[in-house]
Scaffold this motif. Structure first.
Motif, PDB file in Angstrom:
ATOM      1  N   ASP A  51       2.330  93.901  -5.111  1.00 43.62           N
ATOM      2  CA  ASP A  51       1.750  92.715  -5.764  1.00 43.62           C
ATOM      3  C   ASP A  51       2.416  91.464  -5.200  1.00 43.62           C
ATOM      4  OD1 ASP A  51       4.294  93.398  -6.896  1.00 43.62           O
ATOM      5  OD2 ASP A  51       3.874  92.043  -8.568  1.00 43.62           O
ATOM      6  N   SER A  52       3.139  91.612  -4.099  1.00 42.15           N
ATOM      7  CA  SER A  52       3.945  90.512  -3.577  1.00 42.15           C
ATOM      8  C   SER A  52       3.214  89.753  -2.479  1.00 42.15           C
ATOM      9  CB  SER A  52       5.257  91.069  -3.037  1.00 42.15           C
ATOM     10  OG  SER A  52       6.061  90.022  -2.550  1.00 42.15           O
ATOM     11  N   GLY A  53       2.865  88.520  -2.750  1.00 43.90           N
ATOM     12  CA  GLY A  53       2.185  87.694  -1.745  1.00 43.90           C
ATOM     13  C   GLY A  53       0.730  88.061  -1.564  1.00 43.90           C
ATOM     14  N   THR A  54       0.219  88.952  -2.397  1.00 44.78           N
ATOM     15  CA  THR A  54      -1.139  89.450  -2.222  1.00 44.78           C
ATOM     16  C   THR A  54      -2.099  88.899  -3.273  1.00 44.78           C
ATOM     17  OG1 THR A  54      -0.486  91.379  -3.520  1.00 44.78           O
ATOM     18  CG2 THR A  54      -0.409  91.626  -1.132  1.00 44.78           C
ATOM     19  N   GLY A  55      -1.623  87.954  -4.086  1.00 50.38           N
ATOM     20  CA  GLY A  55      -2.465  87.389  -5.139  1.00 50.38           C
ATOM     21  C   GLY A  55      -3.494  86.415  -4.579  1.00 50.38           C
ATOM     22  N   ALA A  56      -4.482  86.090  -5.413  1.00 52.60           N
ATOM     23  CA  ALA A  56      -5.498  85.104  -5.024  1.00 52.60           C
ATOM     24  C   ALA A  56      -5.113  83.746  -5.602  1.00 52.60           C
ATOM     25  CB  ALA A  56      -6.860  85.537  -5.551  1.00 52.60           C
ATOM     26  N   MET A  57      -4.945  82.758  -4.735  1.00 47.74           N
ATOM     27  CA  MET A  57      -4.653  81.411  -5.235  1.00 47.74           C
ATOM     28  C   MET A  57      -5.906  80.825  -5.889  1.00 47.74           C
ATOM     29  SD  MET A  57      -1.897  79.480  -2.890  1.00 47.74           S
ATOM     30  CE  MET A  57      -2.935  78.945  -1.558  1.00 47.74           C
ATOM     31  N   SER A  58      -5.678  79.883  -6.789  1.00 47.22           N
ATOM     32  CA  SER A  58      -6.800  79.253  -7.490  1.00 47.22           C
ATOM     33  C   SER A  58      -7.352  78.089  -6.670  1.00 47.22           C
ATOM     34  CB  SER A  58      -6.319  78.717  -8.834  1.00 47.22           C
ATOM     35  OG  SER A  58      -5.436  77.636  -8.604  1.00 47.22           O
ATOM     36  N   ASP A  59      -8.492  77.561  -7.087  1.00 49.75           N
ATOM     37  CA  ASP A  59      -9.055  76.367  -6.434  1.00 49.75           C
ATOM     38  C   ASP A  59      -8.060  75.203  -6.483  1.00 49.75           C
ATOM     39  OD1 ASP A  59      -9.321  76.209  -9.201  1.00 49.75           O
ATOM     40  OD2 ASP A  59     -11.382  75.452  -9.172  1.00 49.75           O
ATOM     41  N   ARG A  60      -7.336  75.115  -7.600  1.00 51.05           N
ATOM     42  CA  ARG A  60      -6.367  74.011  -7.727  1.00 51.05           C
ATOM     43  C   ARG A  60      -5.191  74.180  -6.776  1.00 51.05           C
ATOM     44  NH1 ARG A  60      -6.455  72.090 -13.945  1.00 51.05           N
ATOM     45  NH2 ARG A  60      -8.715  72.216 -14.096  1.00 51.05           N
ATOM     46  N   GLN A  61      -4.787  75.416  -6.583  1.00 44.35           N
ATOM     47  CA  GLN A  61      -3.697  75.642  -5.620  1.00 44.35           C
ATOM     48  C   GLN A  61      -4.152  75.304  -4.197  1.00 44.35           C
ATOM     49  OE1 GLN A  61      -2.734  79.745  -7.162  1.00 44.35           O
ATOM     50  NE2 GLN A  61      -0.648  79.074  -6.735  1.00 44.35           N
ATOM     51  N   TRP A  62      -5.371  75.714  -3.866  1.00 43.47           N
ATOM     52  CA  TRP A  62      -5.906  75.373  -2.533  1.00 43.47           C
ATOM     53  C   TRP A  62      -6.027  73.866  -2.380  1.00 43.47           C
ATOM     54  CZ3 TRP A  62      -6.007  78.315   1.617  1.00 43.47           C
ATOM     55  CH2 TRP A  62      -5.974  79.702   1.465  1.00 43.47           C
ATOM     56  N   ALA A  63      -6.424  73.185  -3.439  1.00 40.28           N
ATOM     57  CA  ALA A  63      -6.531  71.721  -3.380  1.00 40.28           C
ATOM     58  C   ALA A  63      -5.153  71.098  -3.145  1.00 40.28           C
ATOM     59  CB  ALA A  63      -7.148  71.200  -4.675  1.00 40.28           C
ATOM     60  N   GLU A  64      -4.125  71.694  -3.752  1.00 40.95           N
ATOM     61  CA  GLU A  64      -2.762  71.185  -3.575  1.00 40.95           C
ATOM     62  C   GLU A  64      -2.318  71.251  -2.114  1.00 40.95           C
ATOM     63  OE1 GLU A  64      -0.553  69.599  -5.424  1.00 40.95           O
ATOM     64  OE2 GLU A  64      -2.002  69.484  -7.050  1.00 40.95           O
ATOM     65  N   LEU A  65      -2.819  72.268  -1.390  1.00 43.28           N
ATOM     66  CA  LEU A  65      -2.427  72.398   0.023  1.00 43.28           C
ATOM     67  C   LEU A  65      -2.760  71.122   0.794  1.00 43.28           C
ATOM     68  CD1 LEU A  65      -3.525  76.037   1.031  1.00 43.28           C
ATOM     69  CD2 LEU A  65      -1.286  75.269   0.289  1.00 43.28           C
ATOM     70  N   MET A  66      -3.915  70.544   0.487  1.00 44.75           N
ATOM     71  CA  MET A  66      -4.344  69.346   1.213  1.00 44.75           C
ATOM     72  C   MET A  66      -3.417  68.164   0.952  1.00 44.75           C
ATOM     73  SD  MET A  66      -6.796  69.909   3.201  1.00 44.75           S
ATOM     74  CE  MET A  66      -7.090  68.224   3.695  1.00 44.75           C
ATOM     75  N   LYS A  67      -2.744  68.183  -0.188  1.00 45.34           N
ATOM     76  CA  LYS A  67      -1.897  67.053  -0.553  1.00 45.34           C
ATOM     77  C   LYS A  67      -0.439  67.249  -0.126  1.00 45.34           C
ATOM     78  CE  LYS A  67      -3.458  67.092  -4.949  1.00 45.34           C
ATOM     79  NZ  LYS A  67      -3.474  66.691  -6.349  1.00 45.34           N
ATOM     80  N   GLY A  68      -0.207  68.346   0.620  1.00 45.14           N
ATOM     81  CA  GLY A  68       1.165  68.628   1.043  1.00 45.14           C
ATOM     82  C   GLY A  68       1.757  67.512   1.882  1.00 45.14           C
ATOM     83  N   ASP A  69       3.025  67.241   1.655  1.00 48.04           N
ATOM     84  CA  ASP A  69       3.738  66.216   2.433  1.00 48.04           C
ATOM     85  C   ASP A  69       4.721  66.950   3.346  1.00 48.04           C
ATOM     86  OD1 ASP A  69       5.436  64.296   3.433  1.00 48.04           O
ATOM     87  OD2 ASP A  69       5.913  63.390   1.481  1.00 48.04           O
ATOM     88  N   GLU A  70       4.482  66.842   4.659  1.00 47.19           N
ATOM     89  CA  GLU A  70       5.284  67.613   5.611  1.00 47.19           C
ATOM     90  C   GLU A  70       6.458  66.815   6.187  1.00 47.19           C
ATOM     91  OE1 GLU A  70       4.672  70.626   5.379  1.00 47.19           O
ATOM     92  OE2 GLU A  70       2.608  70.614   4.622  1.00 47.19           O
ATOM     93  N   SER A  71       6.900  65.804   5.492  1.00 46.70           N
ATOM     94  CA  SER A  71       8.078  65.055   5.961  1.00 46.70           C
ATOM     95  C   SER A  71       9.290  65.969   6.009  1.00 46.70           C
ATOM     96  CB  SER A  71       8.396  63.909   4.998  1.00 46.70           C
ATOM     97  OG  SER A  71       7.265  63.098   4.846  1.00 46.70           O
ATOM     98  N   TYR A  72      10.114  65.779   7.020  1.00 50.07           N
ATOM     99  CA  TYR A  72      11.309  66.620   7.149  1.00 50.07           C
ATOM    100  C   TYR A  72      12.238  66.412   5.956  1.00 50.07           C
ATOM    101  CZ  TYR A  72      15.135  69.126   9.400  1.00 50.07           C
ATOM    102  OH  TYR A  72      16.105  70.039   9.697  1.00 50.07           O
ATOM    103  N   ALA A  73      12.430  65.158   5.603  1.00 49.83           N
ATOM    104  CA  ALA A  73      13.349  64.860   4.501  1.00 49.83           C
ATOM    105  C   ALA A  73      12.624  64.048   3.431  1.00 49.83           C
ATOM    106  CB  ALA A  73      14.557  64.095   5.014  1.00 49.83           C
ATOM    107  N   GLY A  74      12.900  64.391   2.179  1.00 49.19           N
ATOM    108  CA  GLY A  74      12.395  63.601   1.054  1.00 49.19           C
ATOM    109  C   GLY A  74      10.912  63.738   0.779  1.00 49.19           C
ATOM    110  N   ALA A  75      10.298  64.851   1.183  1.00 47.44           N
ATOM    111  CA  ALA A  75       8.854  65.022   0.986  1.00 47.44           C
ATOM    112  C   ALA A  75       8.481  64.993  -0.497  1.00 47.44           C
ATOM    113  CB  ALA A  75       8.412  66.356   1.597  1.00 47.44           C
ATOM    114  N   SER A  76       7.330  64.392  -0.791  1.00 52.08           N
ATOM    115  CA  SER A  76       6.866  64.347  -2.189  1.00 52.08           C
ATOM    116  C   SER A  76       6.646  65.761  -2.719  1.00 52.08           C
ATOM    117  CB  SER A  76       5.581  63.526  -2.293  1.00 52.08           C
ATOM    118  OG  SER A  76       4.534  64.201  -1.598  1.00 52.08           O
ATOM    119  N   SER A  77       6.298  66.700  -1.811  1.00 51.07           N
ATOM    120  CA  SER A  77       6.063  68.086  -2.234  1.00 51.07           C
ATOM    121  C   SER A  77       7.340  68.697  -2.814  1.00 51.07           C
ATOM    122  CB  SER A  77       5.601  68.930  -1.047  1.00 51.07           C
ATOM    123  OG  SER A  77       4.403  68.397  -0.534  1.00 51.07           O
TER     124      SER A  77
END
Ligand code: F0G
Length: 458
Positions: A51-77
């Motif tokens: 059951d590890s890493g095999t779950g289905a993410m929700s629409d909201r989780q997928w939406a969160e991916l788009m808002k990810g902040d990939e800054s090396y330091a101090g990312a909002s994420s």
């Protein structure tokens, strides 16, 4: 008429799975050296390996991916995840890691030295591995009831306080850097720990001046069982229960791939700033800078959202009722398993289903192969292959029980799939008299042999 129970979500995206023929499966499993880990996923119809890493993410989780902040330091994420951890789990400090065992690696590098004793309730394999790698010893203090398959006990993950006190008394705080409480206890069958037990462990730890670390992979499922089974908690929300649970811990390691419903990720959280500072050095060395550790920004966003969804009662009820549904089917067919059903899996008693396969021919592995041949279902052996050899004599260590674990991914399969699993197991059970031999090892790695072992039919 009372309305029947139904899932707390509906389906937006689907993934096709394919049935195969028995003939194909016979070929594939032979090519895989009769090791289920070696199968390609498209050779599997219903995958209950983990059951590890095999779950289905929700629409909201997928939406969160788009808002990810990939800054090396101090990312909002990072700050979003930090706020979720504080809000739900109550910890002030945290470090992201790429998964649960990485969290163990970092925290144990900070706290564990050669010769230390680490008591806990049946430590998970990687936890034990990281302890033994540092020449320390994991001491199992689980209650004896945990190992009696048919005994119904609401909290088979509990620690035996006498066993625990013995370790503390004999070794002293200087040799016991922490007690590890695993929630739920995977090794004993996804079994929960009661809040009463957590309080008592805290009191004992305080008497001896020892830290408590929760291995928290399935903490929310643990909280669900507390709500349903422990006196005085029926009216409390999951989040209130979670909050009390973690009030008794100094630190936690987390594999977010379970109850936080993401495909990859983990973290360490702690209350003490000094411990945070000490662990930070190792995290930077092994995982990454403080504000991303082993994770990308988008994944931290999805994880923060997953922590909220994973601690909703309706979600947990849907999930655990599915595991119970499979358990009820197995009851109907007279198939024995670790009772009561766990939060994430059913641990089927291979010695009952295949009584004619000798222990040295790996009955639980044999059952795993038979179930695969029957219907393309993949479970995992929790028996002699996993228990591996005695480090000194190099002889097989035969555990008390031989299980085939059927772990149910979160929000992935329907109860129709569970019906297929139960019927396939029944078919194997029905022909148990014809299955009289198992497998022998033709290759095994020096440690953790179960992942890469190659077998041959006896
Ligand atoms: N702790 C527990 C209780 C676990 O079940 C696992 C993983 C870990 C720690 C390690 O976390 O995989 O993210 O590094 N359990 C998986 C399983 C692999 O199938 O039970 P990880």
């Amino acid at each position: 008429m009372e309305l029947p129970f139904s899932e707390s979500y509906k389906i937006k995206v689907v993934e096709t799975i394919r049935k195969s023929t028995r003939q194909e499966r016979e070929q594939w499993i032979k090519e895989a050296g009769y090791n289920l880990f070696n199968l390609k996923s498209d050779q599997v119809f219903i995958d209950l390996l983990t059951d590890s890493g095999t779950g289905a993410m929700s629409d909201r989780q997928w939406a969160e991916l788009m808002k990810g902040d990939e800054s090396y330091a101090g990312a909002s994420s990072y700050y979003k995840l930090k706020a979720a951890i504080k809000d739900i789990l109550g910890f002030e400090y945290f470090l992201p890691t790429h998964q649960g065992r990485a969290a163990e690696n970092v925290l144990f590098s900070t706290l564990i030295k050669e010769g230390h004793k680490i008591p806990g309730n049946a430590h998970f394999d990687t936890t034990k591995g990281h302890i033994e790698f540092r020449k320390a010893t994991a001491v199992d203090c689980t209650i004896d009831e945990a190992y009696v398959v048919e005994q119904e006990h609401p909290f088979k993950g509990n620690l035996d306080l006498n066993k625990l006190e013995k370790v503390l008394k004999e070794n002293g705080a200087e040799n016991v850097p922490m007690i590890i409480v695993t929630l739920t206890c995977n090794t004993s069958g996804g079994q929960p720990v009661s809040l009463k037990n957590m309080r008592e462990v805290r009191a004992l730890a305080d008497t001896y001046g020892v830290k408590i670390v929760y291995d928290s992979a399935r903490f929310a499922e643990n909280a669900y069982f507390i709500k349903l089974r422990e006196e005085g908690y029926g009216d409390r929300s999951i989040r209130e229960i979670v909050s009390e649970m973690f009030s008794y811990a100094d630190a936690m390691t987390m594999s977010s791939k379970k109850d936080a419903i993401v495909n990859m990720g983990g973290f360490i959280a702690m209350k003490d700033k000094e411990l945070f500072k000490a662990a930070t050095t190792y995290n930077i060395m092994f995982e990454g800078f403080i504000t991303y550790g082993g994770m990308s920004g988008r994944d931290m966003n999805a994880l923060a959202q997953g922590l909220y969804e994973g601690t909703e009662f309706e979600y947990l009820q849907t999930r655990i009722k599915q595991v119970e549904y499979l358990g009820a089917k197995l009851d109907e067919y007279g198939i024995r398993y670790q009772r009561p059903v766990g939060g994430h899996a059913i641990f089927v008693d291979a010695l009952q289903i295949l009584p004619n396969v000798p222990r040295e021919q790996f009955p639980a592995q044999t059952l795993g192969v038979e179930l695969y041949l029957e219907a393309g279902i993949r479970g995992v052996e929790i028996g002699t292959l996993l228990a591996d050899r005695d480090p000194v004599t190099r002889e097989n260590r035969y555990p008390e029980l031989e299980f085939l674990r059927l772990a149910i991914p979160r929000r992935v399969y329907t109860n129709n799939h569970m019906d297929v699993v139960a019927a396939a197991l029944k078919n194997v059970f029905d022909r148990k008299d014809t299955i009289t031999s198992g497998y022998k090892i033709i290759y095994e790695a020096p440690i953790m042999r179960h992942f890469t072992v190659e077998l041959e039919k006896v």
